[in-house]
Motif scaffolding. Structure first.
Motif, PDB file in Angstrom:
ATOM      1  N   UNK A   7       0.820  -1.210   0.000  1.00 21.46           N
ATOM      2  CA  UNK A   7       0.000   0.000   0.000  1.00 21.46           C
ATOM      3  C   UNK A   7       0.857   1.264   0.000  1.00 21.46           C
ATOM      4  N   UNK A   8       1.944   1.269   0.762  1.00 21.86           N
ATOM      5  CA  UNK A   8       2.826   2.445   0.791  1.00 21.86           C
ATOM      6  C   UNK A   8       3.517   2.621  -0.568  1.00 21.86           C
ATOM      7  N   UNK A   9       3.876   1.525  -1.208  1.00 20.55           N
ATOM      8  CA  UNK A   9       4.487   1.607  -2.536  1.00 20.55           C
ATOM      9  C   UNK A   9       3.500   2.195  -3.547  1.00 20.55           C
ATOM     10  N   UNK A  10       2.266   1.760  -3.498  1.00 22.35           N
ATOM     11  CA  UNK A  10       1.238   2.321  -4.392  1.00 22.35           C
ATOM     12  C   UNK A  10       1.056   3.807  -4.095  1.00 22.35           C
ATOM     13  N   UNK A  11       1.017   4.159  -2.817  1.00 23.79           N
ATOM     14  CA  UNK A  11       0.883   5.563  -2.434  1.00 23.79           C
ATOM     15  C   UNK A  11       2.059   6.391  -2.942  1.00 23.79           C
ATOM     16  N   UNK A  12       3.260   5.848  -2.843  1.00 19.85           N
ATOM     17  CA  UNK A  12       4.450   6.558  -3.336  1.00 19.85           C
ATOM     18  C   UNK A  12       4.386   6.727  -4.849  1.00 19.85           C
ATOM     19  N   UNK A  13       3.827   5.740  -5.533  1.00 14.51           N
ATOM     20  CA  UNK A  13       3.672   5.850  -6.973  1.00 14.51           C
ATOM     21  C   UNK A  13       2.721   6.992  -7.347  1.00 14.51           C
ATOM     22  N   UNK A  14       1.727   7.229  -6.483  1.00 15.91           N
ATOM     23  CA  UNK A  14       0.793   8.326  -6.709  1.00 15.91           C
ATOM     24  C   UNK A  14       1.358   9.672  -6.269  1.00 15.91           C
ATOM     25  N   UNK A  15       2.448   9.677  -5.488  1.00 15.04           N
ATOM     26  CA  UNK A  15       3.046  10.959  -5.120  1.00 15.04           C
ATOM     27  C   UNK A  15       3.434  11.115  -3.675  1.00 15.04           C
ATOM     28  N   UNK A  32      -5.318  10.071  -4.406  1.00 17.61           N
ATOM     29  CA  UNK A  32      -4.943   8.655  -4.392  1.00 17.61           C
ATOM     30  C   UNK A  32      -3.732   8.384  -3.501  1.00 17.61           C
ATOM     31  N   UNK A  33      -2.854   9.335  -3.385  1.00 18.87           N
ATOM     32  CA  UNK A  33      -1.713   9.178  -2.478  1.00 18.87           C
ATOM     33  C   UNK A  33      -2.191   9.093  -1.030  1.00 18.87           C
ATOM     34  N   UNK A  34      -3.101   9.979  -0.651  1.00 22.08           N
ATOM     35  CA  UNK A  34      -3.655   9.953   0.711  1.00 22.08           C
ATOM     36  C   UNK A  34      -4.462   8.676   0.929  1.00 22.08           C
ATOM     37  N   UNK A  35      -5.224   8.268  -0.076  1.00 17.51           N
ATOM     38  CA  UNK A  35      -6.042   7.056   0.039  1.00 17.51           C
ATOM     39  C   UNK A  35      -5.193   5.833   0.370  1.00 17.51           C
ATOM     40  N   UNK A  36      -4.136   5.616  -0.403  1.00 18.79           N
ATOM     41  CA  UNK A  36      -3.327   4.410  -0.193  1.00 18.79           C
ATOM     42  C   UNK A  36      -2.499   4.500   1.088  1.00 18.79           C
ATOM     43  N   UNK A  37      -2.076   5.694   1.465  1.00 22.49           N
ATOM     44  CA  UNK A  37      -1.374   5.848   2.745  1.00 22.49           C
ATOM     45  C   UNK A  37      -2.335   5.557   3.899  1.00 22.49           C
ATOM     46  N   UNK A  38      -3.592   6.002   3.766  1.00 27.84           N
ATOM     47  CA  UNK A  38      -4.606   5.734   4.780  1.00 27.84           C
ATOM     48  C   UNK A  38      -4.888   4.236   4.893  1.00 27.84           C
TER      49      UNK A  38
END
Length: 130
Positions: A7-15, A32-38
């Motif tokens: 999830x953190x990797x996906x979030x990093x991909x979004x910014x 989307x960055x906040x979503x995946x970090x959440x």
């Protein structure tokens, strides 16, 4: 821990980790960055708790088996799991609808951030600043 890393990797991909000025022109990347970090918060909470529980299980196996010691270690494991579960429930139930947590376009009803802060203190964090 693997789920959290994904999830953190996906979030990093979004910014995640980029300067806010870089993302200002792309609001969907912020959302989307906040979503995946959440979404990574729940697995992150359980990862630390399961590490402490596994250490207590190790102690159960290598220490002399006294009744007091076993009750003490099982109590610690139970409290740890309950505190982690409460923190995850508070994390994922603080906004209705849940999308309102990461998408400012959605009108929602969210709890004050102090609720999650106080539940985190049961996990061994510092006391709140008044």
């Amino acid at each position: 821990m693997i789920v959290n890393s994904i999830f953190v990797t996906i979030s990093a991909d979004w910014g995640l980790g980029e300067h806010m000025a870089t993302l200002q022109d792309e609001p969907l990347r912020i959302i989307f960055s906040i979503k995946w970090a959440f979404l990574a918060e729940g697995p992150a909470i359980f990862a630390g708790g399961f590490a402490r529980i596994s250490y207590a299980i190790l102690l159960l196996g290598i220490t002399p088996p006294t009744k007091t010691r076993r009750i003490f270690l099982w109590s610690i494991m139970g409290f740890q799991f309950a505190a982690d579960l409460a923190a995850v429930i508070v994390t994922y139930s603080q906004c209705r609808p849940l999308v309102a947590y990461w998408d400012p376009r959605v009108k929602g009803d969210c709890w004050p951030p102090t609720y999650q802060q106080y539940i985190g203190f049961t996990q061994g964090c510092e006391t709140p600043d008044n």
